[in-house]
Design an enzyme around this catalytic site. Sequence first.
Site, PDB file in Angstrom:
ATOM      1  N   ARG A  37       6.573  10.141  20.741  1.00 53.03           N
ATOM      2  CA  ARG A  37       7.910  10.345  20.179  1.00 53.03           C
ATOM      3  C   ARG A  37       8.127   9.354  19.041  1.00 53.03           C
ATOM      4  O   ARG A  37       7.989   8.135  19.243  1.00 53.03           O
ATOM      5  CB  ARG A  37       8.995  10.133  21.241  1.00 53.03           C
ATOM      6  CG  ARG A  37       8.941  11.091  22.415  1.00 53.03           C
ATOM      7  CD  ARG A  37       9.383  12.488  22.047  1.00 53.03           C
ATOM      8  NE  ARG A  37       9.404  13.371  23.199  1.00 53.03           N
ATOM      9  CZ  ARG A  37       9.104  14.677  23.117  1.00 53.03           C
ATOM     10  NH1 ARG A  37       8.752  15.240  21.970  1.00 53.03           N
ATOM     11  NH2 ARG A  37       9.161  15.423  24.192  1.00 53.03           N
ATOM     12  N   ALA A  76      32.475   5.857   4.534  1.00 50.77           N
ATOM     13  CA  ALA A  76      31.624   5.589   5.687  1.00 50.77           C
ATOM     14  C   ALA A  76      30.741   4.388   5.413  1.00 50.77           C
ATOM     15  O   ALA A  76      30.559   3.980   4.267  1.00 50.77           O
ATOM     16  CB  ALA A  76      30.756   6.801   6.000  1.00 50.77           C
ATOM     17  N   GLU A  92      35.348  -0.790   5.848  1.00 49.77           N
ATOM     18  CA  GLU A  92      34.775   0.221   4.947  1.00 49.77           C
ATOM     19  C   GLU A  92      35.866   0.919   4.144  1.00 49.77           C
ATOM     20  O   GLU A  92      35.691   1.197   2.955  1.00 49.77           O
ATOM     21  CB  GLU A  92      33.963   1.258   5.734  1.00 49.77           C
ATOM     22  CG  GLU A  92      32.647   0.743   6.291  1.00 49.77           C
ATOM     23  CD  GLU A  92      31.596   0.423   5.218  1.00 49.77           C
ATOM     24  OE1 GLU A  92      31.763   0.835   4.055  1.00 49.77           O
ATOM     25  OE2 GLU A  92      30.606  -0.266   5.550  1.00 49.77           O
ATOM     26  N   GLU A 119      21.238   6.957  15.686  1.00 48.82           N
ATOM     27  CA  GLU A 119      22.468   6.684  14.929  1.00 48.82           C
ATOM     28  C   GLU A 119      23.675   7.355  15.589  1.00 48.82           C
ATOM     29  O   GLU A 119      23.698   8.569  15.768  1.00 48.82           O
ATOM     30  CB  GLU A 119      22.356   7.195  13.485  1.00 48.82           C
ATOM     31  CG  GLU A 119      23.594   6.831  12.668  1.00 48.82           C
ATOM     32  CD  GLU A 119      23.686   7.542  11.319  1.00 48.82           C
ATOM     33  OE1 GLU A 119      24.210   6.943  10.388  1.00 48.82           O
ATOM     34  OE2 GLU A 119      23.238   8.706  11.191  1.00 48.82           O
ATOM     35  N   GLU A 140      26.888  -4.898  -2.751  1.00 44.93           N
ATOM     36  CA  GLU A 140      26.483  -5.005  -4.157  1.00 44.93           C
ATOM     37  C   GLU A 140      25.567  -3.858  -4.602  1.00 44.93           C
ATOM     38  O   GLU A 140      25.405  -3.648  -5.796  1.00 44.93           O
ATOM     39  CB  GLU A 140      25.804  -6.354  -4.416  1.00 44.93           C
ATOM     40  CG  GLU A 140      24.533  -6.555  -3.610  1.00 44.93           C
ATOM     41  CD  GLU A 140      23.824  -7.848  -3.987  1.00 44.93           C
ATOM     42  OE1 GLU A 140      22.599  -7.898  -3.814  1.00 44.93           O
ATOM     43  OE2 GLU A 140      24.507  -8.772  -4.471  1.00 44.93           O
TER      44      GLU A 140
END
Lengths: 181, 181
Positions: A37, A76, A92, A119, A140
């Site tokens: 995997r 996001a 954010e 995620e 940045e």
Amino acid sequence: MHKFEEKTIKTEPIFKGKVISLQVDDVLLPDGKETKREIIKHPGAVCVIALTSDKKIILVEQYRKALERPLVEVPAGKLEPGEEPESSARRELEEETGCRTGKMTHVQSFYTSPGFADELVHVYLAEDIERVQDGLTADEDEFVELMEVTIDEAEQLMREERIYDAKTMWALQYVRLNGLV
Amino acid sequence: MHKFEEKTIKTEPIFKGKVISLQVDDVLLPDGKETKREIIKHPGAVCVIALTSDKKIILVEQYRKALERPLVEVPAGKLEPGEEPESSARRELEEETGCRTGKMTHVQSFYTSPGFADELVHVYLAEDIERVQDGLTADEDEFVELMEVTIDEAEQLMREERIYDAKTMWALQYVRLNGLV
């Protein structure tokens, strides 16, 4: 233990980057066979459905190198180490749009690509937002452009495939289903 | 050229697996500075919103090694080399659920994780489905369990976090918004 659980025989770390890591696990399948995997580890992310007092949605356009094209998305970003999702959502929102909100509500979380990545994206709803500065990103290496659109305009951007990612499309459906605009 | 385009200076291939590849690009930012982008290449995928004649949704439960837990999802799978998305959707539906459909309609596509991956998922709607065999997966390393649920039951699974991925959550909202069940 789940009946389909895949027991790890060996984990091979392949890569550790500034955003993602990659490992390959040798696993034992439920039928006793073995397979590999390929797994991406990600710190998790937040996104914000930001609604103005006149019922517009704040979106950001940015270049996505993985796709070699720009996308229009809800604001996001990824979680910093040790950061709570709500703090991240507030950070954010301010970094990418120059806005603050008194009312930040968690509405949903979801895995984006469970076949190969861990995620997890936490979706927040920001209402009663207030502009505190011009939109300037603090990261940045991020360049973003702000947009304020109606839900009809957002759905048009979706048909034009300028909006083209799962979290933003989920967010637009959420706004429609819940009569938020 | 988009004003935020990131020009590639160098691409370093890191890993090539059976599902994903990883590369790190050195890029030139719009302000002239340089940074690195970690990029996952994926062949793309399909998923199917499969509705029975009695208005139930067919879902599959499977173990997701990247998350170390099982998830309940719409039937899905990755594109084989050279495969058209609609053929892939028909193949995955039959492999994972033992069902065929006369009516397979493309309803949407979206990127799942544009920040680091180029995975594009194509969502299909399968109506008038017919069971042709017991659900058996053709991929030898996949073990799935079939479920047929109402939209209310699916939304309950979502609240219990057994359904917990973006494509399935998008699919449930799509079904609600379009009054399909």
